[in-house]
Motif scaffolding. Structure first.
Motif, PDB file in Angstrom:
ATOM      1  N   GLU A 143      -8.375  40.212  20.834  1.00  0.00           N
ATOM      2  CA  GLU A 143      -8.497  41.584  20.362  1.00  0.00           C
ATOM      3  C   GLU A 143      -7.180  42.102  19.784  1.00  0.00           C
ATOM      4  N   GLY A 144      -6.058  41.475  20.152  1.00  0.00           N
ATOM      5  CA  GLY A 144      -4.775  41.991  19.715  1.00  0.00           C
ATOM      6  C   GLY A 144      -4.521  41.799  18.234  1.00  0.00           C
ATOM      7  N   GLY A 145      -5.126  40.744  17.628  1.00  0.00           N
ATOM      8  CA  GLY A 145      -4.951  40.517  16.213  1.00  0.00           C
ATOM      9  C   GLY A 145      -3.745  39.691  15.865  1.00  0.00           C
ATOM     10  N   TYR A 146      -2.866  39.410  16.838  1.00  0.00           N
ATOM     11  CA  TYR A 146      -1.672  38.624  16.550  1.00  0.00           C
ATOM     12  C   TYR A 146      -1.253  37.885  17.803  1.00  0.00           C
ATOM     13  N   GLY A 147      -0.781  36.636  17.614  1.00  0.00           N
ATOM     14  CA  GLY A 147      -0.332  35.859  18.766  1.00  0.00           C
ATOM     15  C   GLY A 147      -0.095  34.423  18.351  1.00  0.00           C
ATOM     16  N   SER A 148       0.102  33.577  19.357  1.00  0.00           N
ATOM     17  CA  SER A 148       0.339  32.156  19.091  1.00  0.00           C
ATOM     18  C   SER A 148      -0.090  31.343  20.298  1.00  0.00           C
ATOM     19  N   TYR A 149      -0.296  30.053  20.092  1.00  0.00           N
ATOM     20  CA  TYR A 149      -0.613  29.118  21.153  1.00  0.00           C
ATOM     21  C   TYR A 149      -0.206  27.718  20.695  1.00  0.00           C
ATOM     22  N   ASP A 150      -0.015  26.837  21.660  1.00  0.00           N
ATOM     23  CA  ASP A 150       0.357  25.444  21.371  1.00  0.00           C
ATOM     24  C   ASP A 150      -0.895  24.569  21.392  1.00  0.00           C
ATOM     25  N   ASP A 151      -0.948  23.616  20.467  1.00  0.00           N
ATOM     26  CA  ASP A 151      -2.088  22.709  20.404  1.00  0.00           C
ATOM     27  C   ASP A 151      -1.590  21.355  19.879  1.00  0.00           C
ATOM     28  N   ARG A 152      -2.510  20.410  19.833  1.00  0.00           N
ATOM     29  CA  ARG A 152      -2.142  19.057  19.409  1.00  0.00           C
ATOM     30  C   ARG A 152      -3.222  18.526  18.473  1.00  0.00           C
ATOM     31  N   THR A 153      -2.790  17.913  17.360  1.00  0.00           N
ATOM     32  CA  THR A 153      -3.721  17.309  16.423  1.00  0.00           C
ATOM     33  C   THR A 153      -2.996  16.212  15.648  1.00  0.00           C
ATOM     34  N   ASP A 154      -3.732  15.158  15.314  1.00  0.00           N
ATOM     35  CA  ASP A 154      -3.163  14.040  14.548  1.00  0.00           C
ATOM     36  C   ASP A 154      -1.883  13.519  15.187  1.00  0.00           C
TER      37      ASP A 154
END
Length: 602
Positions: free
Chosen positions: A261-272
Motif C-alpha cells: 500500500e505504501g507505493g515505494y520500497g525494496s526487497y532482495d531476490d535471486r534470479t539467473d
C-alpha cells in the motif's frame, strides 16, 4: 606423578581462549560491519532512486497529461468533428472519403509533437482510419472486429468514458500489419471513447500512440547496463517499457509484494544465479510500477575492499594481543604455578609449607590465605591431638560416673514403695507424676508428639504443681477427640501453663483456673491457654506480641521470666516458619495465649 600435557596448563588454555574469543569477535564484527554497510549503501541507493523515480513519475505524468490535452485539442478540429458527427449513420464510402482530411490533421499533430507515433480513430460500424506522419491506413470493419473491437482496451474505453485509458504491450503491427521486422516495435496506447460535440452517444474511439523507445529514453539514457535493468510494469505484471527492448511485452520476474500500500520500497531476490535488490515505485497516473534491478555484487565489491582492510587490521591486532598476552600471562601465572606446586607438596604430607613471593593483587590474597591455612593446619592438628587426649581422659571419667536411666527409674520406684509403706500418699502421687514426666524424656528422641501425649504430660505436671500450691490450680481440657491425634512439638504447653500460674496468681493463696482448648481455623491448629488470673494490661500485651513477632527475648510477662514463652515461640519458628508462633489475645479478665501450628497427623 601423572604428566601434565601442554594444553592442560592454565597458561596455554588462557592463550587459546583469548585467541578463540578474538577470532569470534573478528568474525562477528566482520559480518556485522558487512551487513551494516551493505544495508546502509542499499538504503542510500534506495533514497536516491526514490528521488529519481519521483522525477520520472512526474515526467511521465506530464507526458500523459500533455497527451490528454492534445487529444482534446485534436477532437476540437473541424475536420475531426465532421468525421465524428453522426458517424454511426455514415456509410463506409463517406468514412473513407474523410481519410485525407484526417491524415492532414494527424500529420500536423505529429509534426508538432514528435513523441506521438501515430493516431487512429475507430468507429464500431466502419473500422478505423488514421496512421503516422508517413503512413496512412484504413482498416475495414471486419478486420477490426477480429482484433480491436474484441480487445480489453476497447471495452475499457467504453466502461471508463471519457477517461483516458493507458494500455501497453501493443505492437505497431497490431494497427498496421505491413510494419514488420525492424519497423515493428512496441507502443504505449492512450485511448478514450469520444463523440461529436452534439452527438448524445459515444460513437468512436480515439487512439494516441507513443513509441515505447521514446518512453524508455526518459529514464534509460543515463542508465549503465551493468547497474541493472529498469522497466515499467503494468497492473498485470507485463513489462510496458524497459531499458532493454527485448524485455518489453514479457512478464516481469519481480513483482511488488502482495498487498503493498505504501507505493515505494525494496526487497532482495535471486534470479539467473544472481542476487539483486529490487526497488519499486508506484506511478500515480496509471497505477503502474517503476522497477529497478540492482545486482548486490555492486555493493559487495565496494564493501569487500573495506572489509579486507578491516580484517588485516584486526589480524594484526590479534597478533599483538597474542604476543602481549603470552608474556603477561606468563608473569601472572608464575605465582599460581608455584602455589600449585606447594599444594602438591602439602597433599603428600608436607605441612607448614609457605610461599615468600606474594604479588600485590587478588592472587596475592589467595597466596596469603594459603600461607595462613598451611600454618593454621599445623596448629589445628596440634590442638586436635591435645583435645583428643583430653576427650579420652573425660570419657574415662564419665564412665566412672555414668547414670543409667533405668537406675533413675528404679530409684524413683524404690522411693514410691517406701512412701507407700509409711502411707505417704502425696509423696507416692508426686513420684508417680514425676516418673510419667521423665519417661518421654528418656524413652523418645522425637521432637514431635501427639496432642493427647502432650495433654497427658500436662496433667502429670499439674499434679506436681498442686502439691506445691495446695490444689489451688484447677485445669480444664476442652479438646475434641478428632484433634487428639494431631502432631505438636513436645513440651510446648507446659511453659504456657507455667507462665499462667506464675504471672496469674496475685498472692500465694489465690486459686486459679486454667483452660486448655484446641480448634481449627483457616486450616491452622490453634492451641488456646487461658486463665482466670490477674491478666495483662493492654499496653503490655501489645509490647509482648511485638517482641514475639520480631523474635526478641521477653524480659518479663508480669510475674514470670518469659524464658519459656520465648523458647516455645522460637522452636515453632524453627520448625514451621514465622507464619506460626505464640500470640497473646486481649481478655476482659485473666490472660489468654494462643499457639498457631500447621495441621499435621502421624
Amino acid at each position: 606423578m601423572r604428566p601434565v600435557f601442554r594444553f592442560q596448563q592454565l597458561r596455554t588454555q588462557l592463550i587459546v581462549y583469548i585467541m578463540v574469543v578474538s577470532l569470534a569477535v573478528l568474525a562477528g564484527a566482520s559480518y556485522f560491519i558487512f551487513s551494516f554497510m551493505q544495508n546502509m549503501i542499499k538504503d542510500q541507493n534506495e533514497k536516491l532512486l526514490f528521488q529519481q523515480f519521483q522525477q520520472l513519475d512526474h515526467n511521465i505524468s506530464s507526458l500523459v497529461s500533455e497527451i490528454d490535452r492534445l487529444s482534446m485539442l485534436f477532437l476540437r478540429d473541424d475536420k475531426i468533428q465532421q468525421l465524428l458527427y453522426k458517424i454511426s449513420e455514415k456509410t463506409e464510402v463517406e468514412f473513407l472519403e474523410s481519410k485525407n482530411d484526417v491524415q492532414d490533421v494527424i500529420a500536423d499533430f505529429i509534426d508538432n509533437y514528435n513523441y506521438i507515433d501515430s493516431i487512429y480513430i475507430t468507429a464500431d460500424n466502419l473500422g478505423a482510419v488514421g496512421g503516422s506522419q508517413t503512413r496512412t491506413l484504413v482498416y475495414s470493419k471486419e478486420e477490426w472486429e477480429r482484433s480491436f473491437f474484441t480487445s480489453e482496451p476497447f471495452h475499457k474505453t467504453l466502461e471508463r468514458y471519457p477517461e483516458l485509458i493507458i494500455h501497453s504491450g501493443i505492437k505497431k503491427s497490431f494497427y498496421n500489419p505491413y510494419l514488420t521486422g525492424f519497423d515493428d516495435g512496441h507502443l504505449v496506447s492512450l485511448m478514450r471513447g469520444t463523440r461529436a460535440i452534439y452527438d448524445p452517444l459515444t460513437s468512436a474511439t480515439l487512439i494516441f500512440n507513443i513509441d515505447e523507445r521514446y518512453l524508455a529514453s526518459i529514464y534509460a539514457t543515463a542508465l549503465d547496463q551493468e547497474q541493472g535493468d529498469m522497466y515499467i510494469v503494468d497492473e498485470n505484471g507485463k513489462i510496458a517499457s524497459a531499458s532493454r527492448p527485448e524485455l518489453v511485452g514479457t512478464h516481469s520476474t519481480f513483482r511488488p509484494p502482495a498487498g503493498e500500500e505504501g507505493g515505494y520500497g525494496s526487497y532482495d531476490d535471486r534470479t539467473d544465479d544472481r542476487s539483486v535488490q529490487v526497488v519499486y515505485y508506484r506511478m500515480h497516473e496509471a497505477g503502474w510500477y517503476l522497477l529497478k534491478e540492482i545486482p548486490l555484487s555492486q555493493y559487495t565489491d565496494q564493501i569487500f575492499v573495506v572489509q579486507r582492510m578491516l580484517v588485516i587490521v584486526l589480524l594484526l591486532s590479534v597478533a599483538v594481543i597474542f604476543i602481549v598476552s603470552y608474556f603477561w600471562l606468563r608473569k601472572i601465572i608464575k605465582p599460581l604455578h608455584l602455589l600449585s606446586t606447594k599444594m602438591k607438596d602439602m597433599s603428600r604430607g608436607e605441612l607448614g609449607v609457605t610461599l615468600s613471593d606474594i604479588p600485590n593483587n587478588e592472587l596475592g590474597t589467595v597466596i596469603r590465605r594459603f600461607n595462613e591455612m598451611s600454618l593454621a593446619m599445623v596448629e589445628l592438628i596440634d590442638k586436635n591431638n591435645e583435645i583428643q587426649e583430653k576427650k579420652r581422659e573425660l570419657e574415662i571419667e564419665a564412665l566412672q560416673y555414668q547414670i543409667n536411666p533405668h537406675f533413675l527409674y528404679n530409684t524413683l520406684n524404690m522411693i514410691r514403695w517406701m512412701a507407700a509403706i509409711v502411707k505417704a500418699d502425696n509423696i507416692v502421687q508426686t513420684i508417680v507424676a514425676l516418673g510419667n514426666i521423665l519417661r518421654p524424656v528418656f524413652s523418645s528422641k522425637d521432637s514431635m508428639c501427639l496432642l493427647r501425649d502432650e495433654l497427658s504430660y500436662l496433667e502429670n505436671y499439674i499434679k506436681i504443681i498442686n502439691m506445691r500450691f495446695n490444689n489451688s490450680i484447677s485445669i480444664e481440657m476442652d479438646v475434641a477427640d478428632d484433634l487428639l491425634d494431631c502432631l505438636v512439638p513436645r513440651f510446648i504447653l507446659q511453659p504456657l501453663v507455667e507462665n499462667s500460674i506464675t504471672s496469674g496468681r496475685k498472692q500465694e493463696e489465690y486459686a486459679i483456673h486454667i483452660r486448655i482448648g484446641a480448634e481449627i481455623r483457616d486450616d491452622t491448629l490453634h492451641l488456646i491457654v487461658s486463665d482466670s488470673g490477674a491478666g495483662i494490661e493492654p499496653g503490655r500485651l501489645e509490647e509482648l506480641n511485638r517482641q514475639l513477632e520480631k523474635g526478641e527475648a521477653l524480659l518479663s510477662t508480669g510475674g514470670g521470666s518469659g524464658i519459656g514463652l520465648n523458647n516455645v515461640n522460637k522452636r515453632i519458628h524453627l520448625y514451621f516458619g514465622p507464619g506460626y508462633g505464640v500470640r497473646f489475645h486481649p481478655r476482659s479478665s485473666g490472660a489468654e495465649v494462643v499457639v498457631t501450628l500447621p495441621i499435621q497427623h502421624n
